[in-house]
Each structure stands twice: as C-alpha cells, then as structure tokens.
Design an enzyme around this catalytic site. Structure first.
Site, mmCIF file in Angstrom:
data_model
loop_
_atom_site.group_PDB
_atom_site.id
_atom_site.type_symbol
_atom_site.label_atom_id
_atom_site.label_comp_id
_atom_site.label_asym_id
_atom_site.label_seq_id
_atom_site.Cartn_x
_atom_site.Cartn_y
_atom_site.Cartn_z
ATOM 1 N N ASN A 12 0.875 -1.176 0.000
ATOM 2 C CA ASN A 12 0.000 0.000 0.000
ATOM 3 C C ASN A 12 0.907 1.219 0.000
ATOM 4 O OD1 ASN A 12 -1.807 2.061 0.433
ATOM 5 N ND2 ASN A 12 -2.773 1.145 2.224
ATOM 6 N N ARG A 81 -2.715 -2.079 -3.455
ATOM 7 C CA ARG A 81 -3.913 -1.264 -3.244
ATOM 8 C C ARG A 81 -3.820 -0.034 -4.151
ATOM 9 N NH1 ARG A 81 -5.173 3.373 0.954
ATOM 10 N NH2 ARG A 81 -7.417 3.566 0.641
ATOM 11 N N HIS A 170 -12.826 3.016 0.002
ATOM 12 C CA HIS A 170 -12.765 1.999 1.061
ATOM 13 C C HIS A 170 -13.538 0.746 0.646
ATOM 14 C CE1 HIS A 170 -12.332 5.520 4.147
ATOM 15 N NE2 HIS A 170 -11.135 5.123 3.709
ATOM 16 N N GLY A 202 -9.844 8.430 7.819
ATOM 17 C CA GLY A 202 -10.788 8.568 6.717
ATOM 18 C C GLY A 202 -12.011 7.744 7.080
ATOM 19 N N ARG A 231 -10.642 15.872 6.980
ATOM 20 C CA ARG A 231 -11.453 16.213 5.806
ATOM 21 C C ARG A 231 -12.842 16.666 6.215
ATOM 22 N NH1 ARG A 231 -10.290 10.831 2.362
ATOM 23 N NH2 ARG A 231 -8.938 10.247 4.085
ATOM 24 N N GLU A 374 -8.124 -5.406 5.135
ATOM 25 C CA GLU A 374 -7.978 -5.089 3.720
ATOM 26 C C GLU A 374 -6.807 -5.836 3.096
ATOM 27 O OE1 GLU A 374 -9.076 -0.668 2.880
ATOM 28 O OE2 GLU A 374 -8.390 -0.750 4.962
#
Length: 385
Positions: A12, A81, A170, A202, A231, A374
């Site tokens: 990643n 990823r 995601h 996130g 964010r 993940e």
C-alpha cells in the site's frame, strides 16, 4: 532461509509511506508486515529505496523474497492497493504497461493517492519482474452503484465526457466486512441487508443489499460524506466558490483546507480520538462541538440508509475508530430502539480483535463490531491470478 511459498506480498504505497504485509491468502496467517514512513524526508529517498529496505527487513528475519536477481522465492503474487479505478477498472487486474498507464491517467481523480500507488507498482515490477503484480481498486465494490446513487445532478454531457460520478472508496474494506457480517450471522450474503460504517481517520458509510453496494458516502473523491480526521465531508459547494471569490483563496489553498485542515482537526485541533476525548474530559468546548458534529453527520447517514434499504438486518462498525471507540458506537445509534436498533452497554465495552455482537441477542437488528482486514482481502484477490 525460511520458505515463503504460496504467499502474497501486499503493498500500500502512500505519498510518503509504504505499508507492506506478507501473508498466506488461504489461512490469513501473516508472515511479517510493517511500514516505512517519511519517504523522501529521511535517509529513504524514494519508494525504490523503501522497497529495498523492506526486502532487507525480511532477509534479517530469515525470509527470502528474492534471490537478488528478481527471481521470486515462492511468492505467488504482489497485490497493490490502488485508490481510484475510474470507469476503467472494476475488478482485480493483472498489471501490465497499459494498466499502469491508466492508473497514472486516473491521478486527476485521486491526486493524493494514485501517483503514489503507481510509483509503488513501478518499483515492485522493477525489483520483482517475474512475479505477477495485481491491482485491487478501492472503488471496485461501488462500480455498479444504482444510477440514482452514482449520478451527480450536473450537465449530463459534461459528466459523461469527464467521467464525473460518485465512485465511492474503502470498497475493499466494505466488501470484506459485509461478507464477514453474513458469515457471522450464519446467513447467505445474498439475503442480508446491512449498513457498514468504516470509521478511521478517513471515514465512509455504505448501504449493502444482498451483497451489493447500493449507496455510499464518498463520491468522486474521498472528500465527500462523513466528517473525518482532517477532511470536511459534505459541505455546501457554494462554500468553495465563496472561498475563491470572496476570500481570494487559490484552488491549491482550498484543496489544502478541505483535505488536510478541516474535519476534527479543523474544529478542535485534534484528529486522534484519544486526544479528542481527553480535551472533552477537560471541558474543551471546541472539542465537544467537533465530536457532536461528527456524530450528527454519522447519524444522518445511518438514517438515510435505513430508508434506502427498507429492511436492515445488521449494522457493522469497523476500522480504527469503529473498532475501538465504544462511545462513538453508542452515541451513533442512541435512541433508535424504535427501529429495532439497540446497543448493549456491557457488550459494547468489551474489546476484542474478533467479530462480535454488541446488541442484545433478541434485537431485530444485529449491531456488530467487525475488524477489517484489507490486506487479506487484497491478498486473496491477487492470489486468484
């Protein structure tokens, strides 16, 4: 050296970091993993140096990833990823020159992510040229969102020409967790309606009907939706125009504000929930307001997806905040007993690395905490090839 036959190396690549994990896709057993941080800021000048450092780390542990000539020592694949697949990619994809070029082209839709993802792929292909490289896309699970959920109400021809739509992110986590929920309940995935709440720095929410995503909170970019660590999540688009026209902010300044200086960080000066909780305990009103805004937005999405799905069998919390912040889970679902949603305080307080139910056994809606994985999902997708 220790054999690593049949393993998958998951990479990643971020703009200044490289997360890695070597694991067996069948069993989920992790051989070794870690992260190289501050690439370009320290004595690790670039991603190539970072990956060489990773190889050295494995070698120091007696794990042979390569014979030094790029020949794999039993690795089945490298899984990467990739954040944005645009309209081009909606399934795990074996990487060749054309695919890598497309990932770079899609950087306009994910300027913070895709360039770094592409750089990691380029380096891995160079250092392990005989190992098959597979891209797994964050947007793939949401590729076939219903038109009503995927479409922005802007000029149709402009949107079609420039691929302007809601993509969602995601997706690897949402798909993995939704499958784990069905398994936990002992029901076929095709029979389960659920809301998945991926809450980390996130954050995103999804509505999943019978294994298929029918709505999600993130959109063209990962900026839309829930309030996040740094964010904004949803805001009035007119605010962006106001920042430019009335305050004279440049596009880059607005980008920096909305992506890195907003959310919990912008409201309270902290985006770590432990630090935020300490501020609230100390009576900090800005921290309390930030938390309330976060919960308010989260509850709005839960409510929307209850209506969207009609019947909800389960609500699952996952990722760093979702798995560890019991108060967030309790506050997000407080007062929803009329919808069959109840959080048991004692169960909610238990910490575990395993999937678990935090609602009473007889509650109509199963409220679960399901750790995401993940890396395992990426490894399994890569191993298919």
């Amino acid at each position: 050296m220790t054999a690593v036959a049949g393993t998958v190396l998951v990479l990643n690549s971020g703009s200044s970091s490289l997360k890695y994990q070597l694991l067996h896709p069948d069993t989920g057993e992790v051989v070794h993993g870690g992260i190289v941080e501050r690439i370009g800021e320290t004595d690790v000048p670039d991603h190539k140096a970072a990956l060489r450092l990773v190889f050295d780390e494995f070698a120091a542990r007696g794990l042979d990833l390569t014979d030094g000539a790029g020949t794999p020592a039993g690795i089945a694949a490298v899984g990467h990823r990739v954040v944005h697949g645009g309209r081009s990619f909606h399934a795990p994809t074996v990487i060749d020159d054309h695919v890598l070029s497309e990932i770079r082209r899609l950087s306009s839709l994910a300027p913070l992510h895709n360039p770094a993802n592409a750089q990691g792929i380029e380096v891995a292909r160079e250092l392990l040229p005989q190992v098959r490289q597979v891209a797994v896309f964050d947007t793939a699970f949401f590729f076939d969102l219903p038109g009503a959920a995927a479409t922005y109400a802007i000029d149709r021809e402009l949107a079609q020409e420039h691929a302007l739509r809601r993509y969602g992110f995601h997706g690897t986590s949402h798909q993995y967790v939704s499958e784990q929920v069905a398994a936990f309940l002992g029901r076929p995935n095709a029979e389960v309606n659920q809301i998945v709440l991926h809450l980390g720095n996130g954050a995103s929410a999804s509505a999943v009907r019978g294994g298929r995503a029918v709505d999600t909170s993130m959109g063209l970019t990962p900026l839309e939706g829930l309030v996040m660590g740094t964010r904004t999540g949803d805001i009035d688009p007119g605010l962006v125009l106001h920042l430019g026209r009335s305050l004279g902010m440049s596009i880059d300044e607005i980008d920096e504000l909305l992506n890195r200086k907003s959310g919990l960080k912008g409201l309270a000066g902290e985006n770590d929930f432990r630090a935020l909780g300490a501020l609230i305990e100390a009576g900090d009103e800005d921290a309390k307001l930030a938390y309330d805004v976060y919960i308010h937005r989260l509850r709005r999405y839960v409510g929307a997806y209850l209506v969207d799905l009609g019947r909800v069998d389960a609500i699952a919390f996952t990722a760093g905040v979702g798995e560890n912040a019991a108060q967030v889970r309790a506050d997000a679902l407080a007062g929803l007993e009329g919808f069959g949603i109840v959080v048991d305080p004692e169960r909610n307080a238990v910490r575990s690395g395993e999937p678990r139910r935090i609602s009473p056994d007889d509650a109509p809606v199963a409220v679960l905490v399901v750790p995401t994985n993940e890396e395992l999902a990426i490894a399994r997708d890569a191993a298919r090839f």
